[in-house]
Design an enzyme around this catalytic site. Structure first.
Site, short mmCIF file in Angstrom:
data_model
loop_
_atom_site.label_atom_id
_atom_site.label_comp_id
_atom_site.label_asym_id
_atom_site.label_seq_id
_atom_site.Cartn_x
_atom_site.Cartn_y
_atom_site.Cartn_z
N GLN A 36 0.86 -1.21 0.00
CA GLN A 36 0.00 0.00 0.00
C GLN A 36 0.89 1.25 0.00
O GLN A 36 2.11 1.15 0.16
CB GLN A 36 -0.88 0.01 1.26
CG GLN A 36 -0.11 -0.19 2.54
CD GLN A 36 -0.91 -0.93 3.62
OE1 GLN A 36 -2.11 -1.16 3.52
NE2 GLN A 36 -0.21 -1.31 4.67
N ASP A 91 -0.66 1.13 13.72
CA ASP A 91 -0.30 2.40 14.37
C ASP A 91 -0.07 2.20 15.87
O ASP A 91 0.51 3.05 16.54
CB ASP A 91 -1.42 3.44 14.14
CG ASP A 91 -2.78 2.85 14.52
OD1 ASP A 91 -3.49 2.39 13.61
OD2 ASP A 91 -3.10 2.82 15.73
N ASP A 142 0.16 -11.78 7.09
CA ASP A 142 -1.23 -11.58 6.66
C ASP A 142 -2.18 -12.20 7.70
O ASP A 142 -2.06 -13.38 8.01
CB ASP A 142 -1.39 -12.27 5.29
CG ASP A 142 -2.79 -12.14 4.75
OD1 ASP A 142 -2.96 -12.36 3.53
OD2 ASP A 142 -3.72 -11.81 5.52
N GLY A 143 -3.09 -11.37 8.22
CA GLY A 143 -4.00 -11.85 9.24
C GLY A 143 -4.85 -13.01 8.76
O GLY A 143 -5.17 -13.94 9.52
N ASP A 160 -8.58 -4.67 13.37
CA ASP A 160 -8.41 -3.22 13.18
C ASP A 160 -7.73 -3.01 11.83
O ASP A 160 -6.56 -2.63 11.72
CB ASP A 160 -7.55 -2.66 14.32
CG ASP A 160 -7.25 -1.17 14.12
OD1 ASP A 160 -6.18 -0.71 14.59
OD2 ASP A 160 -8.07 -0.48 13.46
N1 SAM Z 1 -8.35 2.42 12.43
C1 SAM Z 1 -8.13 2.28 11.00
C2 SAM Z 1 -9.45 2.12 10.28
O1 SAM Z 1 -10.47 1.97 10.94
O2 SAM Z 1 -9.44 2.20 9.03
C3 SAM Z 1 -7.18 1.13 10.71
C4 SAM Z 1 -5.83 1.45 11.17
S1 SAM Z 1 -4.53 0.32 10.95
C5 SAM Z 1 -3.32 1.41 10.37
C6 SAM Z 1 -4.96 -0.68 9.54
C7 SAM Z 1 -3.84 -1.70 9.33
O3 SAM Z 1 -4.34 -2.90 8.72
C8 SAM Z 1 -2.71 -1.22 8.40
O4 SAM Z 1 -1.53 -1.08 9.16
C9 SAM Z 1 -2.58 -2.33 7.35
O5 SAM Z 1 -1.24 -2.59 6.97
C10 SAM Z 1 -3.21 -3.50 8.08
N2 SAM Z 1 -3.68 -4.60 7.23
C11 SAM Z 1 -4.37 -4.50 6.06
N3 SAM Z 1 -4.63 -5.73 5.57
C12 SAM Z 1 -4.08 -6.64 6.46
C13 SAM Z 1 -4.01 -8.06 6.50
N4 SAM Z 1 -4.55 -8.82 5.53
N5 SAM Z 1 -3.38 -8.64 7.57
C14 SAM Z 1 -2.83 -7.88 8.55
N6 SAM Z 1 -2.85 -6.51 8.56
C15 SAM Z 1 -3.48 -5.91 7.51
#
Ligand code: SAM
Length: 284
Positions: A36, A91, A142-143, A160
Site C-alpha cells: 500500500q 499504528d 497476513d491476518g 483493526d
Molecule cells: N483504524 C483504521 C481504520 O479503521 O481504518 C485502521 C488502522 S490500521 C493502520 C490498519 C492496518 O491494517 C494497516 O496497518 C494495514 O497494513 C493492516 N492490514 C491490512 N490488511 C491486512 C491483513 N490482511 N493482515 C494484517 N494486517 C493488515
C-alpha cells in the site's frame, strides 16, 4: 523540496461526491510498500495523521475515540480476557489501549512492517511504549493466512484493518470470519471496524456474514470526526455473551479495579452506543 501548506483530500468518503479534506502544514513521510501507499501528514486541525492508499486511518486529535471503543467495550464485556489477537492495528493505538487491562498476552498480526516502523518513528504519541511491552508479541504477516494456520484459542480477536480494499479485502470474507470463530475460546468475542453507517454496503456485509457465523452479533456506534460523513460502526460478535447487556454497575466496578482512565469510553457510552437509529436497523 518538502511539500508544505496544502490541502489533503481523501479520494472519496462515503461516495465520490463527498471528500474529507484536511489542511496540511507538512508531509512528514511517504512510502510505497508492496502492500500500500503510506503517508503521514502534519495537519493544522487534527495533528499528525496516518493515511493509507489515500484514506485517513488515524489522527492524533480523535484516535482515542476509535481505539477506546474497539478495545475497552469488548474487553469489559468479557468476564476475564487473558489472550488477545489484533489483526492490523499497525499504528499501535489498539495495542496501547488493550495493554491497560490485566491481559496475559496480546499478539498483533500486521501485514506491513513499514506502517509500524513509520508510526513508531513519526507518530510515537499513538503507540506510546506499547510495542516495547513484554506482553505484546508482534507478528509481521497476513491476518488471513495467520488465522488459517492458527491453532491457538483467544478470548478476544480485534480486527483493526483498513476498509475492504488491497490487502484488507480478504478480511471481510466469510472464510475469514469462520476462521475467527474457530480461533475463539467458547466464551470468546470478536470485534471489527465495519465502516461508516452511511456506507451501508460495508456495514451490511460485515453484519450479515457474521450473523451466519456467530449466534450473537451486534452493532454499536461512535462519532469519529476524521472519519467524516456521520456515525462510525463497529460490529461485535460472540458465541454466548451479549455485549450490549453488560450491567453498567458491573462495568464501573471493573473500571475501578483496573484503574482504567479513558477520554471517551464509559459505562453509559457503552450502553448508549448500541442504540441504533431506525435507518440502520432497517437496512441491516
Ligand atoms: N483504524 C483504521 C481504520 O479503521 O481504518 C485502521 C488502522 S490500521 C493502520 C490498519 C492496518 O491494517 C494497516 O496497518 C494495514 O497494513 C493492516 N492490514 C491490512 N490488511 C491486512 C491483513 N490482511 N493482515 C494484517 N494486517 C493488515
Amino acid at each position: 523540496m518538502e511539500k508544505k501548506n496544502f490541502w489533503f483530500f481523501e479520494p472519496a468518503s462515503i461516495n465520490e461526491n463527498i471528500r474529507i479534506g484536511l489542511f496540511v502544514k507538512k508531509k512528514l513521510f511517504s512510502k510505497k510498500t508492496p502492500f500500500q501507499k503510506i503517508d503521514i501528514f502534519d495537519s493544522t486541525a487534527c495533528g499528525k495523521i496516518l493515511v493509507i492508499d489515500g484514506l485517513i486511518q488515524v489522527t492524533q486529535a480523535d484516535e482515542f475515540i476509535y481505539h477506546e471503543m474497539i478495545s475497552h467495550l469488548p474487553l469489559l464485556a468479557h468476564p476475564d480476557p487473558k489472550k488477545i489477537l489484533i489483526i492490523g492495528g499497525g499504528d499501535g493505538g489498539v495495542l496501547r489501549e488493550i495493554l491497560k487491562h490485566p491481559v496475559d498476552e496480546v499478539i498483533m498480526v500486521e501485514i506491513d512492517e513499514a506502517v509500524i516502523d513509520a508510526c513508531k518513528k513519526i507518530i510515537p504519541e499513538i503507540s506510546q511504549d506499547a510495542f516495547k511491552n513484554r506482553r505484546a508479541k508482534i507478528v509481521i504477516g497476513d491476518g488471513f493466512e495467520f488465522l488459517k494456520k492458527n491453532s491457538d484459542l483467544f478470548d478476544l480477536i480485534v480486527v483493526d484493518s483498513c476498509d475492504p480494499h488491497g490487502p484488507a479485502k480478504k478480511l471481510f470474507d466469510q472464510k475469514f470470519y469462520q476462521n475467527v470463530r474457530a480461533s475463539l475460546r467458547e466464551d470468546g468475542i470478536a470485534i471489527y471496524q465495519s465502516g461508516l453507517a452511511f456506507s451501508q454496503e460495508e456495514v451490511k456485509r460485515v453484519f450479515r456474514i457474521n450473523c451466519g457465523v456467530f449466534p450473537v452479533v451486534e452493532i454499536f456506534l461512535a462519532a469519529i470526526p476524521s472519519y467524516g460523513s456521520g456515525p462510525f460502526t463497529f460490529t461485535i460478535a460472540s458465541k454466548n455473551y451479549v455485549p450490549s447487556k453488560v450491567n453498567s454497575d458491573e462495568l464501573q466496578k471493573k473500571i475501578g479495579r483496573i484503574g482504567l482512565k479513558t477520554r471517551y469510553y464509559n459505562p453509559y457510552i457503552h450502553q448508549a452506543s448500541f442504540v441504533l437509529p431506525n435507518f440502520i436497523k432497517e437496512y441491516l
